[in-house]
Design a protein around this motif. Sequence first.
Motif, PDB file in Angstrom:
ATOM      1  N   GLY A  65      -3.134   3.429  -3.033  1.00 33.39           N
ATOM      2  CA  GLY A  65      -3.105   2.453  -4.112  1.00 33.39           C
ATOM      3  C   GLY A  65      -2.149   1.326  -3.795  1.00 33.39           C
ATOM      4  N   GLU A  66      -2.032   0.392  -4.728  1.00 30.15           N
ATOM      5  CA  GLU A  66      -1.118  -0.740  -4.602  1.00 30.15           C
ATOM      6  C   GLU A  66       0.032  -0.549  -5.586  1.00 30.15           C
ATOM      7  OE1 GLU A  66      -1.060  -3.455  -2.633  1.00 30.15           O
ATOM      8  OE2 GLU A  66      -2.848  -2.871  -1.491  1.00 30.15           O
ATOM      9  N   LEU A  67       1.265  -0.657  -5.075  1.00 27.70           N
ATOM     10  CA  LEU A  67       2.464  -0.550  -5.900  1.00 27.70           C
ATOM     11  C   LEU A  67       3.320  -1.799  -5.698  1.00 27.70           C
ATOM     12  CD1 LEU A  67       3.533   3.170  -5.230  1.00 27.70           C
ATOM     13  CD2 LEU A  67       2.273   2.271  -7.195  1.00 27.70           C
ATOM     14  N   PRO A  68       4.177  -2.123  -6.650  1.00 29.33           N
ATOM     15  CA  PRO A  68       5.061  -3.280  -6.480  1.00 29.33           C
ATOM     16  C   PRO A  68       5.999  -3.082  -5.296  1.00 29.33           C
ATOM     17  CG  PRO A  68       5.034  -2.540  -8.775  1.00 29.33           C
ATOM     18  CD  PRO A  68       4.344  -1.481  -7.978  1.00 29.33           C
ATOM     19  N   ASP A  69       6.286  -4.161  -4.577  1.00 26.41           N
ATOM     20  CA  ASP A  69       7.277  -4.088  -3.501  1.00 26.41           C
ATOM     21  C   ASP A  69       8.636  -3.738  -4.094  1.00 26.41           C
ATOM     22  OD1 ASP A  69       5.299  -4.838  -1.791  1.00 26.41           O
ATOM     23  OD2 ASP A  69       6.107  -6.830  -1.353  1.00 26.41           O
ATOM     24  N   GLY A 118       9.525   8.336  -1.711  1.00 26.25           N
ATOM     25  CA  GLY A 118       9.033   6.993  -1.468  1.00 26.25           C
ATOM     26  C   GLY A 118       8.546   6.693  -0.073  1.00 26.25           C
ATOM     27  N   ALA A 137       4.594   4.948   2.120  1.00 26.31           N
ATOM     28  CA  ALA A 137       4.334   3.596   1.652  1.00 26.31           C
ATOM     29  C   ALA A 137       4.648   2.605   2.757  1.00 26.31           C
ATOM     30  CB  ALA A 137       5.175   3.298   0.411  1.00 26.31           C
ATOM     31  N   VAL A 169      -0.823   7.481  -3.453  1.00 30.05           N
ATOM     32  CA  VAL A 169      -0.674   7.815  -4.869  1.00 30.05           C
ATOM     33  C   VAL A 169      -1.407   9.124  -5.128  1.00 30.05           C
ATOM     34  CG1 VAL A 169      -0.398   5.430  -5.624  1.00 30.05           C
ATOM     35  CG2 VAL A 169      -2.694   6.408  -5.473  1.00 30.05           C
ATOM     36  N   THR A 227       6.714   8.250  -5.399  1.00 30.88           N
ATOM     37  CA  THR A 227       5.869   8.390  -4.221  1.00 30.88           C
ATOM     38  C   THR A 227       6.398   9.494  -3.315  1.00 30.88           C
ATOM     39  OG1 THR A 227       5.512   6.007  -4.333  1.00 30.88           O
ATOM     40  CG2 THR A 227       4.803   7.108  -2.323  1.00 30.88           C
ATOM     41  N   ARG A 284       0.851  -1.192   0.000  1.00 24.83           N
ATOM     42  CA  ARG A 284       0.000   0.000   0.000  1.00 24.83           C
ATOM     43  C   ARG A 284       0.887   1.243   0.000  1.00 24.83           C
ATOM     44  NH1 ARG A 284      -1.944   0.619   4.711  1.00 24.83           N
ATOM     45  NH2 ARG A 284      -3.749   1.931   4.248  1.00 24.83           N
ATOM     46  N   ALA A 285       0.462   2.244  -0.731  1.00 28.24           N
ATOM     47  CA  ALA A 285       1.220   3.493  -0.794  1.00 28.24           C
ATOM     48  C   ALA A 285       0.275   4.630  -1.153  1.00 28.24           C
ATOM     49  CB  ALA A 285       2.343   3.405  -1.828  1.00 28.24           C
ATOM     50  N   PRO A 328      12.037   7.261  -6.195  1.00 27.54           N
ATOM     51  CA  PRO A 328      10.630   6.861  -6.291  1.00 27.54           C
ATOM     52  C   PRO A 328       9.727   8.075  -6.490  1.00 27.54           C
ATOM     53  CG  PRO A 328      11.711   5.788  -4.425  1.00 27.54           C
ATOM     54  CD  PRO A 328      12.668   6.815  -4.940  1.00 27.54           C
TER      55      PRO A 328
END
Length: 325
Positions: free
Chosen positions: A18-22, A92, A95, A5, A60, A2-3, A58
Amino acid sequence: MRAVVCNGAGGIDVLGIGELPDPEPAVDEVVIDVVAAGVNRADLLQRQGFYPPPPGAPGTIGLEVSGRIAEVGAEVEGWSVGDECCALLAGGGYAEKVVVPTPQVMPVPDGLDLVSAAALPEVVATVWSNIFMTAHLKAGETLLVHGGSSGIGSMAIQLGVAHGARVLTTVGSKEKMEFCTRLGADVAINYKEAEWASVVKEATKGAGADVILDIMGAKYLSDNVKTLAFDGRLVVIGMQGGATGELDLGRLMSRRGSIIATGLRFRSVEDKGRILAEVVGHVWPLIEAKKVLPVVHSTFPLAEVAKAHETLERSTQLGKVLLTT
């Protein structure tokens, strides 16, 4: 993971979850499971589209976190999975996980809780690098801090006092004046009710301030130069009052003054690591001795990031605002 966005650039309504890749670490990086993240005015500017992250960072928002090491790169030494830490970021932080070069990771000071540690990296690195490494504040000198009730301001007051300086500060309310004097400020000035430059002149018996930490930029440039002591150093770290101002070079030269403009986010990893090594060596002992402490105004869950940004925009906070995962 979760992060936070951003749906474009703009007001707090663009913020969402939203959902971002680890993230995956490079050989010299670690991944941190984030416990808390600091909220800074630079974050508001990034959300508004005025302060994009450096290349490779990043996208974010978030410049500082605390948490636990989740993964270590193949060449990382000195850090293990599970270690508690705090870190300075180029981005970043908003997150559940973030990847960080190891020179930008610090241990949590002994005796400090992990959430409060998120209030340290950006603030302490900014204050230490500007007031001490750049402006070379010495015991017995006078430090003027604009915006003394902010995260940076509250740390600048405490570190100035801890190093034997006389500290003056400007703020926008009686409550903030009282807050700053509790932190150790010798003189707190409500700029809404008094001409702060005149008060500084009176409080220093005409001598002026040896070091000024300024977040306002153009709006305060003229009065800052007027209030510099001989050989005084004005360090500009923000432009809340505009980017273009008129400079009285005659006055500056007559005081043998210096004006320095700095930034932290776009420095190299090596430069940030050098600053943080000094922070751990010089500031962490003061925190562990409880002579200096981060001041946390409020914490919000990650999903309430809009409320956190709104708090900063209203400028009602006393100290730092944090997000928790």
